[in-house]
Each structure stands twice: as C-alpha cells, then as structure tokens.
Design a protein around this motif. Structure first.
Motif, PDB file in Angstrom:
ATOM      1  N   SER A 198       0.826  -1.206   0.000  1.00 10.13           N
ATOM      2  CA  SER A 198       0.000   0.000   0.000  1.00 10.13           C
ATOM      3  C   SER A 198       0.859   1.254   0.000  1.00 10.13           C
ATOM      4  N   GLY A 199       0.280   2.330  -0.545  1.00 10.45           N
ATOM      5  CA  GLY A 199       0.929   3.624  -0.526  1.00 10.45           C
ATOM      6  C   GLY A 199       0.265   4.580   0.442  1.00 10.45           C
ATOM      7  N   GLU A 200      -0.976   4.269   0.807  1.00 11.66           N
ATOM      8  CA  GLU A 200      -1.715   5.107   1.757  1.00 11.66           C
ATOM      9  C   GLU A 200      -2.261   4.212   2.857  1.00 11.66           C
ATOM     10  N   GLY A 201      -1.340   3.692   3.658  1.00 14.61           N
ATOM     11  CA  GLY A 201      -1.707   2.702   4.667  1.00 14.61           C
ATOM     12  C   GLY A 201      -1.544   3.148   6.099  1.00 14.61           C
ATOM     13  N   ALA A 202      -1.243   4.428   6.310  1.00 20.45           N
ATOM     14  CA  ALA A 202      -0.993   4.921   7.660  1.00 20.45           C
ATOM     15  C   ALA A 202      -2.313   5.240   8.349  1.00 20.45           C
ATOM     16  N   TYR A 203      -2.638   4.471   9.393  1.00 23.28           N
ATOM     17  CA  TYR A 203      -3.891   4.707  10.100  1.00 23.28           C
ATOM     18  C   TYR A 203      -3.754   5.916  11.011  1.00 23.28           C
ATOM     19  N   MET A 204      -4.716   6.832  10.896  1.00 19.09           N
ATOM     20  CA  MET A 204      -4.715   8.062  11.672  1.00 19.09           C
ATOM     21  C   MET A 204      -6.062   8.261  12.353  1.00 19.09           C
ATOM     22  N   ALA A 205      -6.031   8.757  13.574  1.00 14.99           N
ATOM     23  CA  ALA A 205      -7.236   9.136  14.307  1.00 14.99           C
ATOM     24  C   ALA A 205      -6.816  10.065  15.435  1.00 14.99           C
TER      25      ALA A 205
END
Length: 225
Positions: free
Chosen positions: A143-150
């Motif tokens: 993945s290229g956009e796999g960073a989980y953010m919250a």
C-alpha cells in the motif's frame, strides 16, 4: 449449510479474485458482487477487496463509498452483517464511517510492498476468532496510503474497548499511529485490515497460510459446528 461470502468489485479492484479464492479455500461459497448492483444477493458476509477503486481519485475509497452496493452494505453492516475491508476496502470502510479514523499516505511517501509480521490483538471479532491473542502471523502488505490516523480520543477508545485487532511487529512500515494494522467496530462484525490475508492462504503462493484464519473465522461464525 455453506456460508455465502460476497466480494464487491469496484472499478480498479485488483484483489477481488484472490478474496473469492480465499473464501473457497476456507470452505465457504464465494459470491461475486458488482459495485453498481444494490442487491447483495442474500450473502451472509461481505469482503471489500484491495486495489485502487476509482483510481484513488479524490481520496482512497471516497468515491467507492457512494456505490449502490455500499448503500445496501452500510445498512446491512449496521444490522450485524460481517464485513471485512482489506487495504482499499479498509479505506472504503473509514470513508463510509463504518470504522473511525482515516488512512493517509505512508510517512516515507513510498509504496510499501513486503511480507509483514502482525500480532493479533483481538480474537473477539467475527473475523479473528480462529487466532490466539498475541499470535504473530506473516501476511503481505502492499500500500501507498496505509498509515492509520485518528485523534487521541478515538485511539484511546479503540485501545480501551479492545478494538485494535492487529499491530505491526518488527518495525512500523507506514507510520500508522500506535502501530495499528487493523481495527473493528464496537460490535465486532466490521473489521478493516491494511495487509492482505487473502495472499497468505496457500503454501505454494504465499509467504505462509496465516491469513486463512480471517476467512475460516467468519465461516465458523456463520455455520456453527
């Protein structure tokens, strides 16, 4: 009785056939679903596969969220239907507000493709009950956009409620906060996972067969022994 597991194909889906095969290997009946068809055809559970739905335009999963099939799926998920979102499917679930938070660009800004060790943190969901808590599994990540953010409040709630279902082990590959690789909703029927368990179901082609448990878990939940 055989559990019927649907896999929705969107324009740009890449791993839908792999997910269908994983369902079959796990002992379920795979059912191909089309994004433009609002009818879920009586399936018992649904998988949103990996890929680049609608070319990842706008935001990953942001357009797929409005597909007719998703309109039906959102209602079904809120009613308790098991749903698994893998990679792009995880992004779609967050865009649909079935899961909190968002997936952003990897912190190093590179596409990451590697076999990744995960630690299973929760076995209380319909998709993880065939694992042991603390078990380490090896499945591919791409993945290229796999960073989980919250936000911190959401992260603290996920931790307190046992809704972090898997974490990265051996180094964080994308900058996900608290090394989060997957989460669930409060009811445990909806799960999002960034790595690809459908690519770790056969010894011949995968780095392991460790991913098969996600599929056998939900089938066992649907068809009790």
């Amino acid at each position: 009785m055989t559990a019927r597991i649907g896999v929705i194909t969107f324009p740009g889906s890449l791993d839908d056939r792999d997910a269908l095969r994983a369902v079959k290997l796990a002992g379920g009946e795979p059912v191909a679903l089309w994004h433009a068809d609002a009818d879920l055809h009586g399936v018992d559970a649904v998988i949103l596969p990996g890929g680049f739905s609608y070319g990842d335009y706008l935001r990953c999963g942001a357009i797929a969220r409005f597909a007719p099939a998703m309109t039906s799926l959102i209602d079904a998920a809120k009613g308790g239907m098991p749903v698994l979102g893998i990679c792009n499917g995880f992004q779609v679930l967050c865009e649909s507000h079935l899961l909190p938070g968002a997936l952003r660009r990897n912190h190093h800004l590179h596409f990451r493709n590697r076999d990744q060790v995960l630690r299973v943190e929760s076995t209380s969901t319909l998709w993880t009950q065939d694992y042991q808590q603390g078990q380490e599994i090896l499945i591919p990540l791409k993945s290229g956009e796999g960073a989980y953010m919250a936000d911190e409040k959401t992260l603290d709630a996920l931790e307190a409620e046992g809704r972090v279902i898997a974490r990265y082990v051996g180094g964080n590959p994308n900058g996900s906060l608290r090394d989060i690789a997957g989460i669930s909703n409060e009811a445990g029927n909806v799960v999002g996972l960034m790595p690809h368990p459908e690519h770790a179901t056969e010894a011949l082609t995968g780095p392991s067969t460790d991913g098969l448990g996600f599929f056998t878990s939900v089938i066992r939940a649907m068809v009790p022994a």
